[in-house]
Design a protein around this motif. Sequence first.
Motif, short mmCIF file in Angstrom:
data_model
loop_
_atom_site.label_atom_id
_atom_site.label_comp_id
_atom_site.label_asym_id
_atom_site.label_seq_id
_atom_site.Cartn_x
_atom_site.Cartn_y
_atom_site.Cartn_z
N ARG A 198 0.81 -1.22 0.00
CA ARG A 198 0.00 0.00 0.00
C ARG A 198 0.84 1.27 0.00
NH1 ARG A 198 -5.11 -1.06 4.06
NH2 ARG A 198 -3.52 -1.79 5.52
N SER A 199 2.05 1.21 0.48
CA SER A 199 2.90 2.40 0.48
C SER A 199 3.61 2.60 -0.85
CB SER A 199 3.92 2.32 1.62
OG SER A 199 4.71 1.15 1.49
N HIS A 200 3.98 1.47 -1.54
CA HIS A 200 4.64 1.57 -2.85
C HIS A 200 4.02 0.54 -3.79
CE1 HIS A 200 7.56 3.15 0.08
NE2 HIS A 200 7.93 3.97 -0.90
N PRO A 201 2.75 0.70 -4.13
CA PRO A 201 2.02 -0.37 -4.85
C PRO A 201 2.57 -0.67 -6.24
CG PRO A 201 0.71 1.64 -4.75
CD PRO A 201 1.88 1.85 -3.86
N ASP A 202 2.93 0.38 -7.00
CA ASP A 202 3.40 0.12 -8.37
C ASP A 202 4.73 -0.64 -8.35
OD1 ASP A 202 1.19 1.44 -9.33
OD2 ASP A 202 2.21 3.36 -9.56
N VAL A 203 5.64 -0.23 -7.49
CA VAL A 203 6.94 -0.90 -7.39
C VAL A 203 6.77 -2.35 -6.95
CG1 VAL A 203 9.18 -0.88 -6.22
CG2 VAL A 203 8.12 1.27 -6.94
N MET A 231 4.21 -4.30 -7.37
CA MET A 231 3.63 -5.10 -8.45
C MET A 231 4.69 -5.48 -9.48
SD MET A 231 0.54 -4.09 -11.08
CE MET A 231 1.46 -2.67 -11.71
N ILE A 232 5.53 -4.53 -9.86
CA ILE A 232 6.56 -4.81 -10.87
C ILE A 232 7.58 -5.81 -10.33
CG2 ILE A 232 8.44 -3.78 -12.18
CD1 ILE A 232 6.77 -1.23 -12.37
N VAL A 233 8.04 -5.60 -9.09
CA VAL A 233 9.01 -6.52 -8.49
C VAL A 233 8.43 -7.92 -8.38
CG1 VAL A 233 10.29 -7.04 -6.38
CG2 VAL A 233 10.27 -4.70 -7.28
N THR A 234 7.20 -8.01 -7.91
CA THR A 234 6.57 -9.31 -7.76
C THR A 234 6.44 -10.02 -9.10
OG1 THR A 234 5.32 -8.48 -5.86
CG2 THR A 234 4.53 -10.51 -6.88
N ALA A 235 6.06 -9.29 -10.15
CA ALA A 235 5.93 -9.90 -11.48
C ALA A 235 7.28 -10.39 -12.01
CB ALA A 235 5.32 -8.89 -12.45
N VAL A 236 8.32 -9.59 -11.82
CA VAL A 236 9.66 -9.99 -12.28
C VAL A 236 10.14 -11.24 -11.56
CG1 VAL A 236 12.08 -9.30 -12.34
CG2 VAL A 236 10.31 -7.67 -13.02
N VAL A 237 9.96 -11.28 -10.24
CA VAL A 237 10.39 -12.44 -9.46
C VAL A 237 9.57 -13.68 -9.87
CG1 VAL A 237 10.54 -13.43 -7.15
CG2 VAL A 237 11.19 -11.06 -7.53
N PHE A 238 8.27 -13.47 -10.10
CA PHE A 238 7.42 -14.60 -10.49
C PHE A 238 7.91 -15.22 -11.80
CE2 PHE A 238 3.83 -16.46 -12.70
CZ PHE A 238 3.18 -17.17 -11.70
N ILE A 239 8.17 -14.38 -12.81
CA ILE A 239 8.63 -14.92 -14.10
C ILE A 239 10.03 -15.51 -13.98
CG2 ILE A 239 9.24 -14.27 -16.46
CD1 ILE A 239 6.97 -12.25 -16.41
N ALA A 240 10.89 -14.86 -13.17
CA ALA A 240 12.24 -15.40 -12.97
C ALA A 240 12.19 -16.78 -12.33
CB ALA A 240 13.06 -14.44 -12.12
N GLY A 241 11.32 -16.95 -11.36
CA GLY A 241 11.18 -18.26 -10.74
C GLY A 241 10.66 -19.30 -11.71
N GLN A 242 9.78 -18.87 -12.62
CA GLN A 242 9.29 -19.79 -13.64
C GLN A 242 10.42 -20.19 -14.60
OE1 GLN A 242 5.50 -20.22 -14.87
NE2 GLN A 242 5.28 -20.33 -12.64
N VAL A 243 11.22 -19.20 -14.98
CA VAL A 243 12.34 -19.49 -15.89
C VAL A 243 13.31 -20.48 -15.24
CG1 VAL A 243 14.35 -18.49 -17.05
CG2 VAL A 243 12.13 -17.30 -17.11
N ARG A 244 13.56 -20.29 -13.96
CA ARG A 244 14.49 -21.18 -13.24
C ARG A 244 13.82 -22.49 -12.86
NH1 ARG A 244 19.44 -21.84 -13.04
NH2 ARG A 244 19.33 -22.57 -10.86
N ILE A 296 1.05 -12.28 -6.85
CA ILE A 296 0.95 -11.41 -8.02
C ILE A 296 -0.47 -10.85 -8.15
CG2 ILE A 296 0.44 -13.29 -9.62
CD1 ILE A 296 2.50 -10.11 -10.33
N PHE A 297 -1.47 -11.65 -7.79
CA PHE A 297 -2.85 -11.15 -7.83
C PHE A 297 -3.06 -10.04 -6.79
CE2 PHE A 297 -3.90 -15.68 -9.26
CZ PHE A 297 -3.63 -15.36 -10.58
N ALA A 298 -2.52 -10.24 -5.59
CA ALA A 298 -2.64 -9.21 -4.54
C ALA A 298 -1.91 -7.94 -4.93
CB ALA A 298 -2.09 -9.75 -3.22
N ALA A 299 -0.77 -8.07 -5.60
CA ALA A 299 0.00 -6.89 -6.02
C ALA A 299 -0.76 -6.10 -7.08
CB ALA A 299 1.36 -7.32 -6.54
#
Length: 428
Positions: free
Chosen positions: A70-75, A77-90, A102-105
């Motif tokens: 809630r204090s930095h919502p856009d950041v 969301m972006i960080v969570t999406a990047v980590v999510f895809i990175a974990g999928q790649v790995r 990612i849904f909560a973000a």
Amino acid sequence: MTSLDDWRRPGPTPRQRRIDLVIGLVVVAAALLYVMLARSVGQIVWGVERSAFEHLAFAFAVTFPLVWRRSHPDVVMIVTAVVFIAGQVREAQEIQFASGAIFAAVYAAGAWSPDHGRSRWLRLGVIGSMFGWLAITWLLSYDGIGEDAFPDGTGELPPLLSALVSQVLMNVVVFGFSYFFGEIAWLAARREAVLVDQTEQLHQAKAAAEAQAVVSERLRIARELHDVVAHHVSVMGIQAAAARRAMDRNAETARDSLTAVEESARTAVDELQRMLGALRTADEPVTAPSPGVERVEELLHRVSDAGLTPHYAVYGTVTDLPASTSQTAYRIVQEAVTNALKHAGASTVDVRIRYLSTELEIDVADDGRGAARTNGGMGLIGMRERVSLLGGTVEAGNRTGDTGGFRVRSRLPLTIPAQRGSKERVTS
């Protein structure tokens, strides 16, 4: 008030930040525990073996940013999406808690981003990236899917197509709800802010109205005090001076003058008590009405005792007047006569009241020193204020011609609810 299009949602309160910290840490702990349980039963299977540290690290990295959702919502969301895809790649990402993160973000970015327009594009970009990654995953794994990949399939549709459609459909539903409810939360916050702003404006308007009412009431009281005290004290002073001069020569004349002083004092006290009664609480009604035009003759009788010769005439069809018009007419005559007594050294005063078709005209003229009063004073100011409240006009100035003196002429709008008969009276 800020335009709705420019409204920016304020950040969370300190209490909300503390709540976010607690909830975020609880989610992180639950995600780490779930990874350990899933590894123990072999649920995290990606075709390659990853270390427990890597599994736990990705689970931590994808959920811990929710502490600042809630204090930095856009950041977040972006960080969570990047980590999510990175974990999928790995091929080391646990799916359940990562998907929830990612849904909560996405929801938090819609609900809490201060720049809603920018957040809308960022959310669409993140959601598009998720679907893009889903398409890439299917394209990369398509060649490795054999005909026996779905041995238990019993439906009428092709199993590969069904698997693809079900995944797309599920992501559309979940991301759609995250986006939709984020919008709803932001709109609700904006409506609340508008209501708070409107409430504050109403409070300010109320305070301004109350302040204006206080000023208006003070002006009204000042006019009433001036009219009551100035007139009666002036008459009392003149009568007392006459009594002093006649004391040694004519006891009867002195007695009459003192009697007039007594009557003026009594009248002044009565009117002051009426005014004080009006300042009390609303449940204490004022029984004595303010004097109206019907008491002008009584007023002129008192000033005749003070040595001023009055001439009084009423012209036109006498009608019932509104209380405010009648009282204002009386106060105009009272103020003009008082000025003739106090300032002009006048010997006569001529009072004429005319009932015209749409107006009531009050004309008061004396034969005193007119120039002495052309600079105005509290009485003339109060007179003009009274007349302006009724939408009338007033003229005050020196008389022309050989007679000299001072004249006050006022016209008040006249409403004629009922006529009492044609009547003309001249008193001198």
